[in-house]
Design an enzyme around this catalytic site. Structure first.
Site, mmCIF file in Angstrom:
data_model
loop_
_atom_site.group_PDB
_atom_site.id
_atom_site.type_symbol
_atom_site.label_atom_id
_atom_site.label_comp_id
_atom_site.label_asym_id
_atom_site.label_seq_id
_atom_site.Cartn_x
_atom_site.Cartn_y
_atom_site.Cartn_z
ATOM 1 N N HIS A 1 0.845 -1.187 0.000
ATOM 2 C CA HIS A 1 0.000 0.000 0.000
ATOM 3 C C HIS A 1 0.882 1.239 0.000
ATOM 4 C CE1 HIS A 1 -2.433 3.022 2.512
ATOM 5 N NE2 HIS A 1 -2.973 3.022 1.303
ATOM 6 N N HIS B 1 1.607 11.813 -0.679
ATOM 7 C CA HIS B 1 0.632 11.306 0.275
ATOM 8 C C HIS B 1 -0.222 12.452 0.798
ATOM 9 C CE1 HIS B 1 -0.210 8.227 3.704
ATOM 10 N NE2 HIS B 1 -1.303 8.644 3.091
#
Length: 439
Positions: free
Chosen positions: A131, A175
């Site tokens: 992930h 992110h």
């Protein structure tokens, strides 16, 4: 001679009708196989497989003295043509076993680390997914992995996923915000993947591009980032030559080829995008949710339900004919300035990435398998190299695949270097300090 014989056997068996039996016969009229202009042509009549092998062996013996017919090359590993076998007919993660009267060569070359996978469909294997694979950054609360993509692949990761943002017209892996964690251009990351693929010709990879810009518009009111924006980094990195383009954008479980077929063709990367797909313009960048459904993503519930998370509106019948992802990355929610962030729960990694017990990856796989009568195709995890023992997430995948995990894993890094151990009780000031220390 054995390698050359196997080459013809592999080509011939690719044209044999699908059947549940290992022994199959050629159909139709004569089939002509031409290797190249410098090599002779061999015509294969309608023969059963054992007779065909004998005929080919005799032909090779008669032509072994021909000049300019073959070129001998010394290699350090078996040639690709030694990946042989037939497709399994089961939809569970195990290979079929049938008897045969005709001798067949035995494959010894692993595909994605296991010989058993060579004859399984791509849609019939459980793999571990990193992930947010690119987000490797010490002292940054937003990191999701300890080790870079090359080490991830070396350790056995076979699905890569990451969140993509637009930075002045260039796609970057970031992110939530590139101010928080910018892992650099997508193209640079893909170059590392391509270098690894070139060194590992028997591996099949899956890449999911998470389009974090799916709601943003450009000056003309169109979507800022779509599949089209990925053409440049994919081509410039050299990845395009490895990408498999399916015959249709929506593939059912039985439509996918075997790993052996993908490897023999050297089209052994499957690419997906989650939002703003355009398969008319970029047919090899598939829409994820035509082909894969997911359990609830970014979970904060350590029960990890196996219910449908994405996409909305599909029924159980459609789910049963699609691959699926088990999202098993436990998060905690924190608030920093204008951000409300979900960050990895490092405290619980020994449980989350474990093989048994409440909240473990193993428990989720068993639960999902019981509900859907097949295990998840992809196990999405944070910090895959952490767990109750080294390689625990790969042990879970091996059990789902009915194979024995016997690899050595994994590269290690200290958890303390990756933002300490966040929990729901962390003060905002401590989290801000961790981010301030990021590099």
């Amino acid at each position: 001679m054995r390698s050359t014989l196997l080459f013809f056997v592999a080509l011939a068996t690719a044209q044999i009708e699908e059947s549940s039996q290992e022994v199959r016969t050629l159909t139709g009229s004569e089939r002509r196989i031409t290797t190249d202009s410098a090599r002779p042509t061999v015509t294969l009549p309608d023969l059963d497989l054992s007779t065909m092998v004998s005929e080919l062996d005799s032909w090779l013996a008669e032509n072994s003295a021909s000049t300019n017919s073959t070129t001998t090359t010394t290699v350090s590993e078996p040639p690709l043509t030694e990946i042989i076998g037939t497709k399994e007919t089961s939809t569970t993660n195990q290979t079929s076993s049938t008897t045969t009267d005709a001798p067949e060569p035995t494959n010894t070359q692993p595909c994605n680390n296991y010989v058993e996978f060579c004859t399984r469909r791509y849609s019939n294997i459980t793999e571990v997914c990193a992930h947010n694979s690119p987000f490797v950054r010490k002292n940054n609360i937003a990191a999701n992995q300890h080790l870079d993509v090359t080490q991830q692949l070396n350790d056995g990761i076979r699905m890569l996923q990451g969140q993509v943002h637009d930075v002045n017209g260039t796609l970057h892996y970031c992110h939530s915000s590139c101010d928080l964690l910018d892992a650099g251009p997508v193209e640079d990351y893909l170059r590392k993947v391509v270098a690894w693929l070139e060194d590992h010709p028997y591996e099949v990879l899956t890449i999911i591009f998470g389009n974090a810009e799916y709601e943003r518009k450009n000056a003309f009111g169109d979507a800022l980032v779509t599949s089209v924006n990925f053409i440049e980094p994919i081509q410039n990195s050299g990845l395009k030559r490895f990408i498999y383009q399916p015959p249709k954008p929506r593939m059912t479980l039985s439509d996918w080829p075997t790993l052996g077929e993908l490897i023999l063709s050297q089209k052994r990367v499957i690419t997906f995008i989650d939002y703003n797909f355009n398969t008319n313009a970029v047919p090899y960048l598939l829409w994820e949710f035509y082909n894969i459904w997911e359990t609830p993503f970014s979970p904060t519930n350590f029960e990890f339900p196996c219910t449908l998370g994405r996409p909305d509106g599909i029924g159980r019948e459609q789910q049963d004919d699609m691959m699926y992802i088990a999202n098993h990355n436990l998060n905690v929610e924190v608030a920093i300035a204008e951000w409300n962030l979900l960050v990895p729960n490092l405290v619980s990694l020994n449980t989350t990435n474990g093989i048994e017990g409440r909240g473990s990856l193993g428990e989720m796989v068993n639960t999902c398998t019981g509900i859907y009568n097949r295990p998840p195709n992809f196990l999405l995890v944070d910090f895959y190299n952490e767990g109750p023992f080294n390689g625990s997430v790969f042990e879970v995948a091996a059990q789902a695949n009915n194979v024995t995990y016997n690899r050595k894993c994994c590269g290690r890094e200290s958890r303390a270097a990756y933002g300490l151990r966040p929990s729901a009780g962390w003060p905002v000031g401590a989290i801000a300090m961790v981010i301030a220390l990021s590099w």
